[in-house]
Design a protein around this motif. Structure first.
Motif, PDB file in Angstrom:
ATOM      1  N   ALA A 140     -10.202   4.611  -2.927  1.00 16.83           N
ATOM      2  CA  ALA A 140      -9.188   5.217  -2.334  1.00 16.83           C
ATOM      3  C   ALA A 140      -9.108   6.668  -3.124  1.00 16.83           C
ATOM      4  O   ALA A 140      -9.817   6.695  -4.245  1.00 16.83           O
ATOM      5  N   GLY A 189      -3.388   7.326  -3.952  1.00 19.05           N
ATOM      6  CA  GLY A 189      -2.293   6.389  -3.678  1.00 19.05           C
ATOM      7  C   GLY A 189      -2.540   5.034  -4.248  1.00 19.05           C
ATOM      8  O   GLY A 189      -3.565   5.065  -5.128  1.00 19.05           O
ATOM      9  N   GLN A 190      -1.881   4.271  -4.122  1.00 16.47           N
ATOM     10  CA  GLN A 190      -2.053   2.844  -4.562  1.00 16.47           C
ATOM     11  C   GLN A 190      -2.035   1.356  -3.726  1.00 16.47           C
ATOM     12  O   GLN A 190      -1.507   1.532  -2.651  1.00 16.47           O
ATOM     13  N   ILE A 191      -2.862   0.352  -3.921  1.00 16.08           N
ATOM     14  CA  ILE A 191      -3.109  -0.848  -3.565  1.00 16.08           C
ATOM     15  C   ILE A 191      -2.756  -1.806  -4.418  1.00 16.08           C
ATOM     16  O   ILE A 191      -3.317  -1.980  -5.383  1.00 16.08           O
ATOM     17  N   VAL A 212       0.895  -1.086   0.152  1.00 18.90           N
ATOM     18  CA  VAL A 212      -0.012   0.146   0.035  1.00 18.90           C
ATOM     19  C   VAL A 212       0.897   1.103  -0.164  1.00 18.90           C
ATOM     20  O   VAL A 212       1.668   1.352   0.899  1.00 18.90           O
ATOM     21  N   LEU A 232      -1.470   5.786   0.583  1.00 15.10           N
ATOM     22  CA  LEU A 232      -3.069   5.506   0.467  1.00 15.10           C
ATOM     23  C   LEU A 232      -3.781   6.822   1.227  1.00 15.10           C
ATOM     24  O   LEU A 232      -3.614   7.007   2.420  1.00 15.10           O
ATOM     25  N   CYS A 233      -4.742   7.321   0.551  1.00  9.51           N
ATOM     26  CA  CYS A 233      -5.742   8.239   1.138  1.00  9.51           C
ATOM     27  C   CYS A 233      -7.051   7.874   0.873  1.00  9.51           C
ATOM     28  O   CYS A 233      -7.140   7.574  -0.190  1.00  9.51           O
ATOM     29  N   ALA A 234      -7.910   7.767   1.964  1.00  7.18           N
ATOM     30  CA  ALA A 234      -9.294   7.129   1.782  1.00  7.18           C
ATOM     31  C   ALA A 234     -10.304   7.608   2.832  1.00  7.18           C
ATOM     32  O   ALA A 234      -9.635   8.012   3.714  1.00  7.18           O
ATOM     33  N   ALA A 268     -10.668  -0.802   2.696  1.00 10.32           N
ATOM     34  CA  ALA A 268      -9.959  -0.117   1.448  1.00 10.32           C
ATOM     35  C   ALA A 268      -9.212  -1.143   0.644  1.00 10.32           C
ATOM     36  O   ALA A 268      -9.045  -1.314  -0.477  1.00 10.32           O
ATOM     37  N   ASP A 317       1.361   3.641   4.128  1.00  9.70           N
ATOM     38  CA  ASP A 317       2.184   2.936   3.620  1.00  9.70           C
ATOM     39  C   ASP A 317       2.031   1.670   4.133  1.00  9.70           C
ATOM     40  O   ASP A 317       2.435   1.480   5.431  1.00  9.70           O
TER      41      ASP A 317
END
Ligand SMILES: Nc1ncnc2c1ncn2[C@@H]1O[C@H](COP(=O)(O)OP(=O)(O)OP(=O)(O)O)[C@@H](O)[C@H]1O
Ligand SMILES: [Mg+2]
Length: 241
Positions: A63, A66-68, A10, A13-15, A56, A31
């Motif tokens: 999200a 950011g990335q997952i 991760v 990530l912002c959610a 998430a 992260d």
């Protein structure tokens, strides 16, 4: 010694929840990196965003940025209260076979049953449990069923959100031992959420401390609990004594 493989990453990530003006951000630049066979703990006070992070990761909370990155099959959840996720009108055998019925290449009925029996045994439930309903099981037994469901689905990554919090201490211990045994045997990875620092200490290799949606400290459990660096971690540890 081979390089460890990563099952989940991760990045920043912002959610959060809600739309436009009503949007409320819950996670801020989170992260994380989880290796195969690793148990990563997540602690933090109620409402800080622990469950939101696991949702998430599953894609249930979108999200914002950011990335997952999943490096393995879809993760499975094990919840605090598995009762709500087990169909009360179906027998345990039916419930365990359900993921197999959903598969594209359906197994014949006999083989499905055989797999269900094998998994039930693996989590410490004998064959007679397959004929029972979720309502006829204890909390610990239901938690065993939900762990068996994750195994039947073949998940290598399990997101465990307070999986032992609703259980009394003896049963807690049994479920923790079961999860540790399976983890070792099958090289599973867990993101293990708990507000109980003792449980985290016993279960986890590494731990992340979350405060108001941010990871404020992260490291080996022994180090974080033995020599906390962030004031919030110190506060959490002091409060749990
Ligand atoms: N579906 C939702 N819609 C709007 N806000 C939500 C939703 N779910 C959670 N929240 C809010 O997001 C914040 C984080 O909640 P979350 O459930 O992730 O906390 P938590 O760390 O898991 O807490 P706990 O330890 O009590 O389980 C809280 O302020 C909560 O009220
Ligand atoms: Mg929660």
């Amino acid at each position: 010694m081979g390089r460890k493989s990563t099952v989940l990453e991760v990045r920043r990530l912002c959610a959060g929840y809600g739309k436009r003006k009503k949007y409320r951000q819950v996670l801020f630049d989170v992260d994380l990196c989880l290796d195969r066979g690793e148990i990563l703990g997540l602690v933090g006070e109620s409402g800080c965003g622990k469950s939101t992070l696991s949702k998430a990761i599953l894609g249930f909370v979108p999200a914002k940025s950011g990335q997952i990155i999943h490096h393995t099959s879809r993760p499975q959840m094990v919840f605090q209260d598995p009762f709500s996720s087990l169909n009360p009108g179906k027998k345990i055998g039916w419930i365990l076979e359900e993921p197999l019925r959903m598969q594209k290449d359906r197994l014949p009925a006999g083989e499905r049953r055989e797999k269900a029996v094998t998994m039930a045994r693996r989590v410490g439930l004998d064959e007679s449990f397959l004929e029972r309903y979720p309502g006829d099981l204890s909390g610990g037994q239901r938690q065993r069923v939900s762990i068996a469901i994750s195994l039947i689905q073949g998940s290598e990554l399990i997101l465990a959100d307070e999986p032992v919090s609703a259980l009394d201490v003896t049963i807690q211990k049994q479920i923790m031992e079961l999860m540790l045994g399976l983890q070792e045997e099958l090289q599973l990875s867990y993101l293990f959420i708990s507000h109980d620092l003792d449980v985290i200490y016993q279960m986890c290799d590494r731990v992340m401390v979350m405060q108001a949606g941010r990871i404020v400290e992260e490291g080996e459990v022994e180090r974080v609990f033995g020599a906390p660096e962030h004031p919030y971690t110190k506060e959490l540890l002091a409060a749990s004594l």
